[in-house]
Design an enzyme around this catalytic site. Structure first.
Site, PDB file in Angstrom:
ATOM      1  N   ARG A 123       0.840  -1.191   0.000  1.00  0.00           N
ATOM      2  CA  ARG A 123       0.000   0.000   0.000  1.00  0.00           C
ATOM      3  C   ARG A 123       0.878   1.245   0.000  1.00  0.00           C
ATOM      4  NH1 ARG A 123      -2.895   0.588   4.729  1.00  0.00           N
ATOM      5  NH2 ARG A 123      -4.220   2.105   3.684  1.00  0.00           N
ATOM      6  N   LYS A 188       3.504  -5.877  12.121  1.00  0.00           N
ATOM      7  CA  LYS A 188       2.721  -6.307  10.959  1.00  0.00           C
ATOM      8  C   LYS A 188       3.072  -7.736  10.541  1.00  0.00           C
ATOM      9  CE  LYS A 188       1.468  -4.543   6.438  1.00  0.00           C
ATOM     10  NZ  LYS A 188       1.065  -3.288   5.816  1.00  0.00           N
ATOM     11  N   ARG A 324      -0.546   7.474  18.319  1.00  0.00           N
ATOM     12  CA  ARG A 324       0.068   8.781  18.511  1.00  0.00           C
ATOM     13  C   ARG A 324       0.995   8.695  19.709  1.00  0.00           C
ATOM     14  NH1 ARG A 324      -3.457  14.174  19.517  1.00  0.00           N
ATOM     15  NH2 ARG A 324      -1.714  15.617  19.559  1.00  0.00           N
TER      16      ARG A 324
HETATM   17  C1  BTN Z   1       0.475  -3.681   2.381  1.00  0.00           C
HETATM   18  O1  BTN Z   1       1.289  -2.792   2.139  1.00  0.00           O
HETATM   19  O2  BTN Z   1       0.072  -3.880   3.528  1.00  0.00           O
HETATM   20  C2  BTN Z   1      -0.078  -4.539   1.293  1.00  0.00           C
HETATM   21  C3  BTN Z   1       0.829  -5.677   0.946  1.00  0.00           C
HETATM   22  C4  BTN Z   1       0.278  -6.580  -0.142  1.00  0.00           C
HETATM   23  C5  BTN Z   1       1.303  -7.571  -0.622  1.00  0.00           C
HETATM   24  C6  BTN Z   1       0.705  -8.605  -1.509  1.00  0.00           C
HETATM   25  S1  BTN Z   1       1.794  -9.946  -1.818  1.00  0.00           S
HETATM   26  C7  BTN Z   1       0.710 -10.555  -3.023  1.00  0.00           C
HETATM   27  C8  BTN Z   1       0.219  -9.362  -3.814  1.00  0.00           C
HETATM   28  N1  BTN Z   1       1.167  -8.998  -4.825  1.00  0.00           N
HETATM   29  C9  BTN Z   1       1.678  -7.796  -4.630  1.00  0.00           C
HETATM   30  O3  BTN Z   1       2.522  -7.255  -5.375  1.00  0.00           O
HETATM   31  N2  BTN Z   1       1.204  -7.254  -3.515  1.00  0.00           N
HETATM   32  C10 BTN Z   1       0.246  -8.136  -2.874  1.00  0.00           C
END
Ligand code: BTN
Length: 331
Positions: A123, A188, A324
């Site tokens: 993201r 995470k 925060r």
């Molecule tokens: C995030 O940033 O939290 C989202 C991560 C999403 C990763 C997955 S791995 C499978 C799919 N292919 C990608 O390139 N991204 C998603």
């Protein structure tokens, strides 16, 4: 299957294999085996030990993806919703692959998993670290009759689907961070990237990409710019089979996607809020270069984050939250 794939499969058990035995089974000279072993290490980032007088051994055994074993872990009902399963060795991104498949007319419910992503996407434009033979990189293509605006809560429902899949397999002490991160002890564990395209009045095409850290090699972990964890550190989840994980995540996702089309976020809202780790806390919401401070006051029926800011509750549809920091009270 090419020589490299054959070799990885031979070595995947983590035992020592003699150069002679490998040469015989691959139909190569021993010198060619040596070259292939070295290339494997360089290409895939795997550490292969050469044990004098004995042969070659992978530092850690690999639990490689296998389409039959993935499908075994998918419920019969969910299987009917998955018309195609692509299991790839290496791809730029499983989501990009499904976008290409979708453009070529691929069916809704198509699923793609890979051993490695060379350009995994997260993201907010972040890369998603995707080393070979570990973790889960999985994407699903899904088409909805509804308009994109009606799908604002989809990413929350999908985050809960991933959390449920992990719990089904025995993982404990997991929670959610809006909009869809799965965390363990504030770190995470899994993230989702949802990509949508559609007409204002529908239909909408979505590709849901899920990354779950199962066992992140220390070198890969260093590349991640936020606190992370993996299933090896989660109670009840160490040593989990990646095929079972892929099957279970796929089943929970397609079940959720099928129901979302008719029911929206409503059936998931209460369970989502129960797992919300940040509810009632002072948070910072980051939207581009802007940061908004407020009190996390829950999720609204459209999936928006409700923040109490300056005495008023306002709904936010995008961004990333962090706790925060409590101002330093001083000595
Ligand atoms: C995030 O940033 O939290 C989202 C991560 C999403 C990763 C997955 S791995 C499978 C799919 N292919 C990608 O390139 N991204 C998603």
């Amino acid at each position: 299957m090419d020589t490299r794939q054959h070799l990885v499969r031979q070595l995947a058990d983590g035992r020592c294999h003699s150069g002679q035995a490998l040469a015989r089974s691959l139909g190569l000279s021993r010198a060619a085996v040596w070259k292939s072993v070295r290339a494997l290490g360089e290409d895939l980032g795997l550490y292969i030990e050469a044990v004098p007088g004995k042969g070659y051994r992978l530092e850690r055994p690999l639990d490689l993806l296998n389409s039959l074993r993935i499908l075994e872990a998918v419920t019969a009902e969910a299987r009917t919703r998955i018309p195609a399963l692509y299991v790839l060795e290496r791809v730029d991104s499983t989501s990009s692959e499904l976008l290409r498949i979708a453009a070529a007319g691929g069916a809704s419910g198509s699923l793609c998993v890979a051993e490695q992503q060379t350009a995994g996407r997260g993201r907010r434009g972040r890369p998603w670290v995707s080393p070979y033979g570990t973790n889960l990189y999985l994407s699903v293509l899904w088409r909805f009759a509804m308009a994109p605006a009606q799908l604002s809560g989809l990413s929350l429902a999908c985050g809960l689907a991933v959390l449920r899949a992990l719990q089904d397999l025995g993982a404990r002490d997991l929670g959610l961070k809006w909009p869809n991160d799965v965390l363990h002890e504030g770190r995470k564990l899994a993230g989702l990237l949802i990509e949508m395209t559609g007409e204002a009045g529908g239909p909408t095409q979505t590709v849901i990409g899920v990354g779950v850290n199962t066992c992140l090699p220390p070198d890969s972990g260093k590349e991640i710019d936020q606190p992370w964890t993996d299933l090896e550190r989660v109670p009840g989840a160490a040593g989990l089979s990646r095929n079972r994980l892929a099957g279970r995540v796929a089943a929970r996702l397609v079940e959720t996607l099928a129901a979302y089309g008719s029911e929206g976020l409503d059936p998931w809202l209460e369970e989502w809020q129960r797992h919300d780790l940040f509810y009632g806390q002072a948070v910072a919401l980051h939207q581009g270069s802007q940061t908004i401070h407020g009190l996390h006051s829950g999720i609204d029926p459209s999936g928006a984050l409700r923040l109490l800011v300056g005495g008023r509750v306002q709904a936010y549809h995008a961004g990333e939250i962090s706790l925060r920091p409590v101002p330093d009270a001083g000595p």
